[in-house]
Structures are given as C-alpha cells and as structure tokens.
Scaffold this motif. Structure first.
Motif, PDB file in Angstrom:
ATOM      1  N   TYR A   4      18.868 -32.993   6.154  1.00 53.45           N
ATOM      2  CA  TYR A   4      18.526 -34.173   5.360  1.00 53.45           C
ATOM      3  C   TYR A   4      17.430 -33.901   4.320  1.00 53.45           C
ATOM      4  N   GLU A   5      17.126 -32.642   4.071  1.00 52.43           N
ATOM      5  CA  GLU A   5      16.175 -32.221   3.025  1.00 52.43           C
ATOM      6  C   GLU A   5      14.737 -32.632   3.306  1.00 52.43           C
ATOM      7  N   ALA A   6      14.480 -33.938   3.494  1.00 48.48           N
ATOM      8  CA  ALA A   6      13.118 -34.448   3.682  1.00 48.48           C
ATOM      9  C   ALA A   6      12.777 -34.483   5.167  1.00 48.48           C
ATOM     10  N   GLN A   7      11.982 -33.533   5.609  1.00 53.20           N
ATOM     11  CA  GLN A   7      11.586 -33.468   7.012  1.00 53.20           C
ATOM     12  C   GLN A   7      10.353 -32.587   7.141  1.00 53.20           C
ATOM     13  N   TYR A   8       9.810 -32.525   8.341  1.00 55.42           N
ATOM     14  CA  TYR A   8       8.646 -31.673   8.599  1.00 55.42           C
ATOM     15  C   TYR A   8       9.002 -30.199   8.395  1.00 55.42           C
ATOM     16  N   ASN A   9       8.062 -29.432   7.853  1.00 55.53           N
ATOM     17  CA  ASN A   9       8.275 -27.996   7.713  1.00 55.53           C
ATOM     18  C   ASN A   9       8.486 -27.321   9.064  1.00 55.53           C
TER      19      ASN A   9
ATOM     20  N   LEU B 293       6.279 -42.397  10.119  1.00 48.32           N
ATOM     21  CA  LEU B 293       6.166 -41.997   8.715  1.00 48.32           C
ATOM     22  C   LEU B 293       4.721 -41.652   8.345  1.00 48.32           C
ATOM     23  N   ARG B 294       3.790 -42.441   8.849  1.00 48.23           N
ATOM     24  CA  ARG B 294       2.364 -42.241   8.518  1.00 48.23           C
ATOM     25  C   ARG B 294       1.849 -40.904   9.050  1.00 48.23           C
ATOM     26  N   LEU B 295       2.514 -40.339  10.051  1.00 47.41           N
ATOM     27  CA  LEU B 295       2.039 -39.079  10.627  1.00 47.41           C
ATOM     28  C   LEU B 295       2.140 -37.921   9.640  1.00 47.41           C
ATOM     29  N   TYR B 296       3.038 -38.043   8.666  1.00 44.93           N
ATOM     30  CA  TYR B 296       3.129 -36.985   7.656  1.00 44.93           C
ATOM     31  C   TYR B 296       1.791 -36.793   6.949  1.00 44.93           C
ATOM     32  N   GLN B 297       1.061 -37.880   6.756  1.00 42.87           N
ATOM     33  CA  GLN B 297      -0.237 -37.790   6.075  1.00 42.87           C
ATOM     34  C   GLN B 297      -1.215 -36.922   6.870  1.00 42.87           C
ATOM     35  N   VAL B 298      -1.099 -36.969   8.198  1.00 39.96           N
ATOM     36  CA  VAL B 298      -2.005 -36.229   9.082  1.00 39.96           C
ATOM     37  C   VAL B 298      -1.504 -34.816   9.333  1.00 39.96           C
ATOM     38  N   ILE B 299      -0.215 -34.699   9.647  1.00 37.32           N
ATOM     39  CA  ILE B 299       0.331 -33.418  10.092  1.00 37.32           C
ATOM     40  C   ILE B 299       0.703 -32.506   8.924  1.00 37.32           C
TER      41      ILE B 299
ATOM     42  N   LEU C 236       7.314 -36.616  -0.339  1.00 35.30           N
ATOM     43  CA  LEU C 236       8.105 -37.767   0.108  1.00 35.30           C
ATOM     44  C   LEU C 236       7.863 -38.983  -0.778  1.00 35.30           C
ATOM     45  N   ILE C 237       6.616 -39.182  -1.188  1.00 37.45           N
ATOM     46  CA  ILE C 237       6.261 -40.337  -2.007  1.00 37.45           C
ATOM     47  C   ILE C 237       7.039 -40.328  -3.325  1.00 37.45           C
ATOM     48  N   GLY C 238       7.230 -39.124  -3.885  1.00 38.68           N
ATOM     49  CA  GLY C 238       7.956 -39.023  -5.144  1.00 38.68           C
ATOM     50  C   GLY C 238       9.455 -38.958  -4.992  1.00 38.68           C
ATOM     51  N   ARG C 239       9.930 -38.869  -3.742  1.00 39.41           N
ATOM     52  CA  ARG C 239      11.374 -38.651  -3.511  1.00 39.41           C
ATOM     53  C   ARG C 239      12.154 -39.953  -3.347  1.00 39.41           C
TER      54      ARG C 239
ATOM     55  N   GLY D 151       4.560 -46.501   4.750  1.00 42.42           N
ATOM     56  CA  GLY D 151       3.576 -45.752   5.515  1.00 42.42           C
ATOM     57  C   GLY D 151       2.319 -46.570   5.803  1.00 42.42           C
ATOM     58  N   LEU D 152       1.966 -47.431   4.850  1.00 41.19           N
ATOM     59  CA  LEU D 152       0.770 -48.274   5.015  1.00 41.19           C
ATOM     60  C   LEU D 152       1.005 -49.452   5.954  1.00 41.19           C
ATOM     61  N   TYR D 153       2.138 -50.095   5.804  1.00 46.39           N
ATOM     62  CA  TYR D 153       2.322 -51.393   6.464  1.00 46.39           C
ATOM     63  C   TYR D 153       3.354 -51.409   7.572  1.00 46.39           C
TER      64      TYR D 153
END
Length: 263
Positions: A44-49, A236-242, A250-253, A261-263
């Motif tokens: 799915y292209e967009a995922q954790y490294n 979703l918010r965990l991407y910011q930390v991990i 992701l934000i631009g995708r 992620g915020l709400y």
C-alpha cells in the motif's frame, strides 16, 4: 489439510503479526510435504519503514521455496481522513513525485494482471487475483491470517452461514468465493498464542511492535494496517513519534492526514 487437498496454496501476507505467524507455519508444513507455495503481498506504499523492511526481508528469505507476488498496483483504497475524497490510490503514476517511497525492484505492476481495471478496489483486486491464479494453477487455496478475537467482522468472515459457503461441511474455517477457497487456519487463536508461537519457535516478526510497546500502545491496540483506513486511524498519530520523516510524507500524500492525526 490445505497443502494436501489443493493444487496450489498461497498465503496472504500483510506484514502484521497474524499473517506473519501464518506464513511461518505454512513454510514449516510446506517443507515437510516438499511443496512450493505462494506469498501474496499487497503493498500500500504508505506504511512504516520497519514494516517495509520486515516484508522485504521475509520475501527474500523465502524466495527460494515460494513464489512471490509483491503487488504494487494503483487500485482504489478507502480513506477515512479526508472530507473531500473517499479513496486514494497507492503507486498512482501521475503522483509519482509524492510517493512515500520508491517502488520495489521486484514488484508486480498493473500491466502484469489482465484482470486489472482502473475502477477496481483493493478487495476486488484481491478476489480477482485468486480467480486468475485458479486459471493458471488449478484448485487454489488462499490462507488468510485473521483471528475471530480481533473483531465481530472477522468472526463473521469465517463463521457466518448466511454469507459464506464452506469448502466442506466440517471445515468451518473455510469459505468459497468463486473458484478460489479461502482458509483461516488461525481463526481460533488468541493474541497470546501469536506471541508465544513467535517466542517458542524463534520466528522473525515485525519489530514495529516493539516500538509501539515502548510508545505505550496496549498490546490489543497494535495495528500495522494502512494508516488511512479506519482500522489504522487510531495509530495515525504514532507516525509522528516513531517515524517523523514518514509522517511528513503522509501529510503531503493524502488529504486530511494531519487533521485526523490531531483529532
């Protein structure tokens, strides 16, 4: 039973804990029976490294004994982050400059599948892939690593008599869709069983779960699903930390990712 009863068996492998355990079990059993099997991975292209690394290492590890179907196709995928669009497309060619990562070298693309259509959803592609494989291989069984404990929908996938036809009356953990049979060998496993199996057999697993544990995510809440699906939205918010670099991509995708992620 599946390896004995069908001409060909393949595992649907997402890179998560359940499909990972099922793949390891299948590899052990296939080796005992001296049979080659398939590994089907929808990328799915967009995922954790870390997920990407684990998937690639696993596919490379089994390449000599298994047929690898690493799918990178721009099918439609549900997104729950946007107020303006109901789906997005991984590996969409006209958005190449916004891709979260480059397409893998050994990936299979849309031109290799005669059944692919531009209006196809990911789950339609998955079903059509099984039908296409049946035409090539004969009687085919797809092994799916879902557990009833996870959700009522997953229990219903395997056990609902109203919605599903069984391969045999006594095989409650199978369903038939067209020519291809789906089997759910670990449908009755608990979460503890998955991690006990990994520990006792020293199997490889996605180390993203270790980072989620360190980030304070409860063990029953850990998900590696596509971050834009409703199942993955909570994490979703965990991407910011991990993985903050991935978060930026992701934000631009896909529209609305930061808001979700915020709400």
């Amino acid at each position: 039973y599946c390896l004995r009863s069908f001409d060909y068996v393949y595992v649907s492998f997402s890179g998560g804990k359940d499909s990972g355990v099922l793949l390891e079990i299948t590899a052990v059993e296939a080796a005992k029976q001296g049979k080659r099997f398939g590994i089907f991975h929808m990328d799915y292209e967009a995922q954790y490294n870390l997920t990407t690394e684990y998937v690639q290492q696993t596919l490379d590890r089994y390449r000599s004994v298994a047929d690898i179907y690493h799918i990178c196709v721009p099918f439609k995928v549900t997104t729950c982050t946007s107020m303006f669009q109901s789906y997005w497309r991984p590996w969409q060619d006209d958005m190449r400059e916004l891709w979260v990562r480059p397409i893998p070298d050994a990936a299979m693309t849309s031109d290799q599948f005669p059944f692919y259509k531009s209006n196809q959803w990911d789950y339609d592609f998955q079903r059509e892939f099984g039908e296409w494989l049946c035409e090539i291989k004969g009687r085919v069984c797809c092994l799916v690593g879902i557990r009833a404990e996870e959700s009522l929908n997953r229990w219903r996938t395997a056990y609902s008599e109203k919605e599903n036809r069984k391969h045999h009356d006594d095989k409650q953990w199978t369903t038939v869709q067209g020519k291809c049979v789906n089997a759910y060998p670990i449908i009755d496993w608990l979460l503890q069983d998955v991690w006990i199996a990994n520990a006792r057999n020293n199997w490889k697993y996605n180390h993203l779960y270790d980072l989620m544990h360190l980030a304070g995510v409860p063990i029953h809440k850990m998900r590696v699903a596509s971050p834009f699906l409703s199942e993955g939205q909570e994490t979703l918010r965990l991407y910011q930390v991990i993985e903050p670099d991935t978060w930026g991509k992701l934000i631009g995708r896909v529209n609305g990712v930061n808001f979700a992620g915020l709400y």
